[in-house]
Design a protein around this motif. Structure first.
Motif, PDB file in Angstrom:
ATOM      1  N   ALA A   8      67.064 -30.607 -30.850  1.00  0.00           N
ATOM      2  CA  ALA A   8      65.636 -30.899 -31.012  1.00  0.00           C
ATOM      3  C   ALA A   8      65.221 -30.825 -32.473  1.00  0.00           C
ATOM      4  N   ARG A   9      65.976 -30.074 -33.277  1.00  0.00           N
ATOM      5  CA  ARG A   9      65.634 -29.969 -34.702  1.00  0.00           C
ATOM      6  C   ARG A   9      65.887 -31.279 -35.447  1.00  0.00           C
ATOM      7  N   GLU A  10      66.694 -32.146 -34.852  1.00  0.00           N
ATOM      8  CA  GLU A  10      66.841 -33.494 -35.405  1.00  0.00           C
ATOM      9  C   GLU A  10      65.959 -34.486 -34.669  1.00  0.00           C
ATOM     10  N   LEU A  11      65.860 -34.289 -33.352  1.00  0.00           N
ATOM     11  CA  LEU A  11      65.139 -35.242 -32.508  1.00  0.00           C
ATOM     12  C   LEU A  11      63.648 -35.268 -32.837  1.00  0.00           C
ATOM     13  N   LEU A  12      63.047 -34.097 -32.919  1.00  0.00           N
ATOM     14  CA  LEU A  12      61.595 -34.036 -33.112  1.00  0.00           C
ATOM     15  C   LEU A  12      61.154 -34.646 -34.455  1.00  0.00           C
ATOM     16  N   PRO A  13      61.823 -34.282 -35.571  1.00  0.00           N
ATOM     17  CA  PRO A  13      61.452 -34.948 -36.833  1.00  0.00           C
ATOM     18  C   PRO A  13      61.671 -36.461 -36.769  1.00  0.00           C
ATOM     19  N   HIS A  14      62.713 -36.885 -36.047  1.00  0.00           N
ATOM     20  CA  HIS A  14      62.961 -38.318 -35.900  1.00  0.00           C
ATOM     21  C   HIS A  14      61.768 -38.995 -35.222  1.00  0.00           C
ATOM     22  N   LEU A  15      61.291 -38.406 -34.135  1.00  0.00           N
ATOM     23  CA  LEU A  15      60.158 -38.982 -33.406  1.00  0.00           C
ATOM     24  C   LEU A  15      58.916 -39.048 -34.296  1.00  0.00           C
ATOM     25  N   LEU A  16      58.674 -37.969 -35.024  1.00  0.00           N
ATOM     26  CA  LEU A  16      57.479 -37.940 -35.880  1.00  0.00           C
ATOM     27  C   LEU A  16      57.578 -38.957 -37.013  1.00  0.00           C
ATOM     28  N   SER A  17      58.815 -39.269 -37.413  1.00  0.00           N
ATOM     29  CA  SER A  17      59.004 -40.198 -38.526  1.00  0.00           C
ATOM     30  C   SER A  17      58.786 -41.648 -38.110  1.00  0.00           C
ATOM     31  N   LEU A  18      58.753 -41.923 -36.823  1.00  0.00           N
ATOM     32  CA  LEU A  18      58.644 -43.307 -36.362  1.00  0.00           C
ATOM     33  C   LEU A  18      57.249 -43.884 -36.582  1.00  0.00           C
ATOM     34  N   GLY A  19      56.248 -43.009 -36.688  1.00  0.00           N
ATOM     35  CA  GLY A  19      54.894 -43.491 -36.948  1.00  0.00           C
ATOM     36  C   GLY A  19      54.271 -44.198 -35.766  1.00  0.00           C
ATOM     37  N   GLU A  20      54.787 -43.938 -34.581  1.00  0.00           N
ATOM     38  CA  GLU A  20      54.198 -44.557 -33.396  1.00  0.00           C
ATOM     39  C   GLU A  20      54.223 -43.547 -32.253  1.00  0.00           C
ATOM     40  N   PRO A  21      53.361 -43.756 -31.266  1.00  0.00           N
ATOM     41  CA  PRO A  21      53.321 -42.793 -30.164  1.00  0.00           C
ATOM     42  C   PRO A  21      54.654 -42.724 -29.419  1.00  0.00           C
ATOM     43  N   CYS A  22      55.088 -41.496 -29.175  1.00  0.00           N
ATOM     44  CA  CYS A  22      56.345 -41.263 -28.470  1.00  0.00           C
ATOM     45  C   CYS A  22      56.103 -40.284 -27.333  1.00  0.00           C
ATOM     46  N   LEU A  23      56.734 -40.545 -26.211  1.00  0.00           N
ATOM     47  CA  LEU A  23      56.757 -39.555 -25.138  1.00  0.00           C
ATOM     48  C   LEU A  23      58.111 -38.874 -25.190  1.00  0.00           C
ATOM     49  N   LEU A  24      58.100 -37.555 -25.125  1.00  0.00           N
ATOM     50  CA  LEU A  24      59.362 -36.815 -25.067  1.00  0.00           C
ATOM     51  C   LEU A  24      59.413 -36.074 -23.739  1.00  0.00           C
ATOM     52  N   PHE A  25      60.274 -36.542 -22.848  1.00  0.00           N
ATOM     53  CA  PHE A  25      60.449 -35.864 -21.567  1.00  0.00           C
ATOM     54  C   PHE A  25      61.462 -34.735 -21.739  1.00  0.00           C
ATOM     55  N   GLU A  26      61.103 -33.582 -21.214  1.00  0.00           N
ATOM     56  CA  GLU A  26      61.990 -32.414 -21.270  1.00  0.00           C
ATOM     57  C   GLU A  26      62.149 -31.912 -19.851  1.00  0.00           C
ATOM     58  N   ASP A  27      63.318 -32.149 -19.269  1.00  0.00           N
ATOM     59  CA  ASP A  27      63.490 -31.703 -17.882  1.00  0.00           C
ATOM     60  C   ASP A  27      63.416 -30.181 -17.826  1.00  0.00           C
ATOM     61  N   LYS A  28      62.571 -29.693 -16.951  1.00  0.00           N
ATOM     62  CA  LYS A  28      62.344 -28.243 -16.889  1.00  0.00           C
ATOM     63  C   LYS A  28      63.607 -27.460 -16.526  1.00  0.00           C
ATOM     64  N   VAL A  29      64.536 -28.120 -15.804  1.00  0.00           N
ATOM     65  CA  VAL A  29      65.758 -27.383 -15.454  1.00  0.00           C
ATOM     66  C   VAL A  29      66.622 -27.127 -16.692  1.00  0.00           C
ATOM     67  N   LEU A  30      66.341 -27.840 -17.768  1.00  0.00           N
ATOM     68  CA  LEU A  30      67.126 -27.615 -18.988  1.00  0.00           C
ATOM     69  C   LEU A  30      66.683 -26.366 -19.743  1.00  0.00           C
ATOM     70  N   TYR A  31      65.429 -25.985 -19.589  1.00  0.00           N
ATOM     71  CA  TYR A  31      64.887 -24.932 -20.450  1.00  0.00           C
ATOM     72  C   TYR A  31      65.743 -23.667 -20.465  1.00  0.00           C
ATOM     73  N   THR A  32      66.281 -23.300 -19.299  1.00  0.00           N
ATOM     74  CA  THR A  32      67.061 -22.053 -19.236  1.00  0.00           C
ATOM     75  C   THR A  32      68.548 -22.277 -19.501  1.00  0.00           C
ATOM     76  N   ARG A  33      68.931 -23.557 -19.638  1.00  0.00           N
ATOM     77  CA  ARG A  33      70.347 -23.846 -19.894  1.00  0.00           C
ATOM     78  C   ARG A  33      70.629 -23.770 -21.392  1.00  0.00           C
ATOM     79  N   ARG A  34      71.924 -23.791 -21.725  1.00  0.00           N
ATOM     80  CA  ARG A  34      72.294 -23.665 -23.133  1.00  0.00           C
ATOM     81  C   ARG A  34      72.678 -25.015 -23.719  1.00  0.00           C
TER      82      ARG A  34
END
Lengths: 337, 308
Positions: A155-181
């Protein structure tokens, strides 16, 4: 090697990092300030550290996505958390008719750096209105990019990438991932390794370590990755079918280009997703692959979805409805029978 | 009935040439659009602000360059009151070279400097709150101004925005052009309660103005707009007005008597009677100006689109 970080921590650190690196980044969402730190704690610590740049909002999904778009239009960058992705329906007008349109309809490109984060999917017993996978409803809107977090992407690469696009982005985060590694360093488990292919934000490719061409290719967004891995393991150990798994971070617009060279010689392609069938991302991927690989694909791409039903709350009922590793394995076995 | 309306109409105060020019520029621009539509020279649809021109013209004197204005489907007056560029606007509406937004946005989707109009009712208000919050931080004293109609109050986005604006102290000026009709449905058949009470429910200051007198409007609105800037508190300014033209074109379902009444009570007649010679002179000048603009723009080549 120290234990890999949890995906929730990875997202949280990514948010801290983009706020630290860029003072124009603002974060909005319901119940996101400390000490609560958000329903899934992804925004924990942000308000303590960045004060007024982090705002807990009224229960107004449409309103706060609009405010985020306004900040972005005027020169800031905005990240909006939708507490449960299901509630993104309430923000649909702002995404469809304001944010995405405004980047394109004024005769020149208008920058709107807006990321809307949607905790998504079932498997946690939240019931029919808090467990859906609504990605498909946001696919095919020019000016609106759709992404999904995965255990392979940072996410430390993904999030800056999304913000750099200059357009609206949806980022889906599956809740089952939150507790996974997270998976790092190319290692998945005792059988599989992974690498990242294509241009940022990359597609993760998971495969056997021996470099042999796989019999079958699975394609899945991040939230279904573990189920796809489990199906791969069973197919290998019990059915002697080798698979590779491709997990793209960007779902729309979907560029099949970087994937095509990886599909030579594969006997079957199966796309797995958690949404209900009908007008889905998986159908979109299948269409692209049919168009590009019509002459070389031995059989049609199969698409595995959840049952055409609501997502029940009771654990055993929920399991019956949502796409499982067994359904993916079954689809591959049927195709290759 | 018509005569008594005239007797009750308060006199208008002195008006400068520039204001009169702007009012009549908008009037002739809108009349010309309806004519062009009749001639089949325009594509799609448009919404004219005939009868409502005095609101943006009065307010434009109270707005600053750094303010951000949001407009709606009925936005030609809002635009022309702020930017004297009828060529660019008409080229946009006609899809000709020099179009403000490349002919993509058309009548109701304009983005120029700090002016943005968009076509879905109510959706601009939360966006305006976001812009206002940014202005408050980076350009203290600047405000976001959003024009909406009485019909817009049917949309939930309005209430989400008013709530956030007051809660977060956004310098937001909401200008309601309450023309008593939403497309074809009278306000009485689509709004329960009042705009004042709705604003009050959020603790948002509300002010209602019924006059067409520019000087009067500016006297009343001046301190209120200054308060929005100084205290970063939102304001709902409700202008009671009347549309004298159709919602878009040829779709005016009101009785002719009602439309006539609106015309008799409007700024056009008030200023025309109060300053007949000057009015007639400027009216003729603006009519010619817009006719020239229309001829020039119509003669331009169609705009071409370079895809992003």
């Amino acid at each position: 090697m120290s234990r890999a970080e949890r995906i929730s921590d990875n997202l949280n650190r990514a948010l801290h990092q983009v706020m630290e690196d860029d003072p124009s980044v603002h974060v909005l969402g319901e119940d996101i300030v400390d000490p609560y730190g958000g329903a899934f704690k992804i925004t924990k610590g942000l308000s303590t550290r960045y004060g007024s740049r982090v705002r807990s909002t009224p229960l107004s999904e449409g309103g706060i996505v609009g405010v985020g778009a306004g900040l972005a239009l005027a020169g800031d960058k905005a990240i909006v958390e939708i507490m449960f992705g299901d509630f993104a329906g309430l923000a649909f007008d702002q995404l469809l008719n304001f944010a995405s349109k405004s980047t394109m309809m004024y005769g020149r490109r208008v920058e709107i750096p807006l990321v809307v984060r949607c905790p998504t999917g079932g498997g946690r017993g939240y019931g029919p209105t808090h467990s859906q996978s609504l990605q498909k409803h946001f696919i095919g809107i020019p000016g609106l990019s759709v992404f999904e977090m995965s255990p392979f992407h940072d996410a430390r690469e993904l999030l800056p990438h999304l913000l750099s696009l200059g357009e609206p982005c949806l980022l889906f985060e599956d809740k089952v991932l939150y507790t996974r590694r997270t998976y790092r360093g190319g290692e998945v488990d005792d059988l599989f390794v992974f690498d990242l292919v294509g241009p940022p934000p990359y597609t993760a490719r998971v495969r056997l370590d021996d470099g042999s061409p796989p019999d079958c290719t699975l394609i899945a967004p991040g939230g279904v990755a573990h189920r796809a891995l489990s199906a791969m393991r069973a197919l290998l150990l019990e059915d002697e079918i080798t698979c590779q798994l491709l997990v793209p971070a960007r779902l729309y617009p979907f560029d099949p280009g970087p994937l095509l060279p990886l599909l030579g010689g594969t006997r079957h392609v199966c796309v797995a997703e958690e949404s209900t069938a009908g007008g889905t991302w998986g159908g979109e991927v299948a269409h692209h692959l049919h168009r590009h690989l019509w002459d070389s694909l031995p059989r049609p791409v199969s698409v595995v979805c959840s049952a055409p039903d609501v997502v029940p709350t009771a654990l055993h009922l929920e399991r019956d409805v949502l796409v499982q590793d067994t359904a993916i394995r079954q689809a591959v076995l049927e195709a290759l029978a | 009935m018509i005569d008594t309306a005239r007797a009750h109409r308060p006199p208008v105060a002195k008006i400068g040439d520039e204001d009169l020019e702007r009012l009549l520029l908008i009037r002739h621009f809108e009349l010309t659009l309806l004519k062009l539509f009749e001639q089949g020279a325009l594509n799609g649809t448009t919404h004219t602000c005939l009868g409502q021109e005095h609101i943006p013209v009065a307010l434009s004197a109270l707005l600053r360059e750094e303010d951000f204005v949001f407009s709606n489907h009925r936005g030609h007056g809002h635009f022309l009151a702020r930017y004297a560029d009828p060529h660019g606007l008409l080229a946009e509406i006609m899809g000709r070279e020099g179009a403000l937004c490349g002919g993509v946005g058309g009548s109701q989707h304009i983005y120029h400097e700090r002016f943005l109009s968009t076509g879905v009712q109510g959706e601009s208000l939360p966006v305006a709150v976001g812009v206002a919050l940014r202005l408050k931080r980076t350009t203290p004293g600047a405000l976001a101004c959003a024009y909406i109609g009485d019909g817009t109050f049917g949309e939930g986005a309005v209430y989400e925005a008013l709530n956030m604006a007051q809660l977060w102290r956004a310098p937001l000026l909401v200008v309601v052009e309450n023309n008593g009709i939403a497309q074809s449905t009278p306000t009485s058949a689509q709004m329960s309660g009042t705009i004042a009470a709705r604003a009050e429910a959020f603790g948002v200051r509300h002010h209602r103005i019924a006059t067409v007198d520019l000087a009067h409007i500016r006297d009343e609105m001046g301190p209120l707009v200054a308060a929005v800037r100084q205290t970063s508190a939102p304001l709902v300014a409700e202008f009671v007005t009347r549309r004298i033209g159709p919602h878009s074109k040829g779709d005016d379902a009101r009785p002719e008597q009602e439309r006539l009444q609106a015309e008799l009570n409007g700024w056009h007649r008030a200023y025309g009677e109060a300053f007949p010679e000057r009015f007639a002179r400027i009216d003729a000048r603006q009519r010619e100006l817009v006719a020239r603009v229309a001829a020039e723009v119509a003669a331009r080549p169609a705009v071409t689109r370079g895809r992003a």
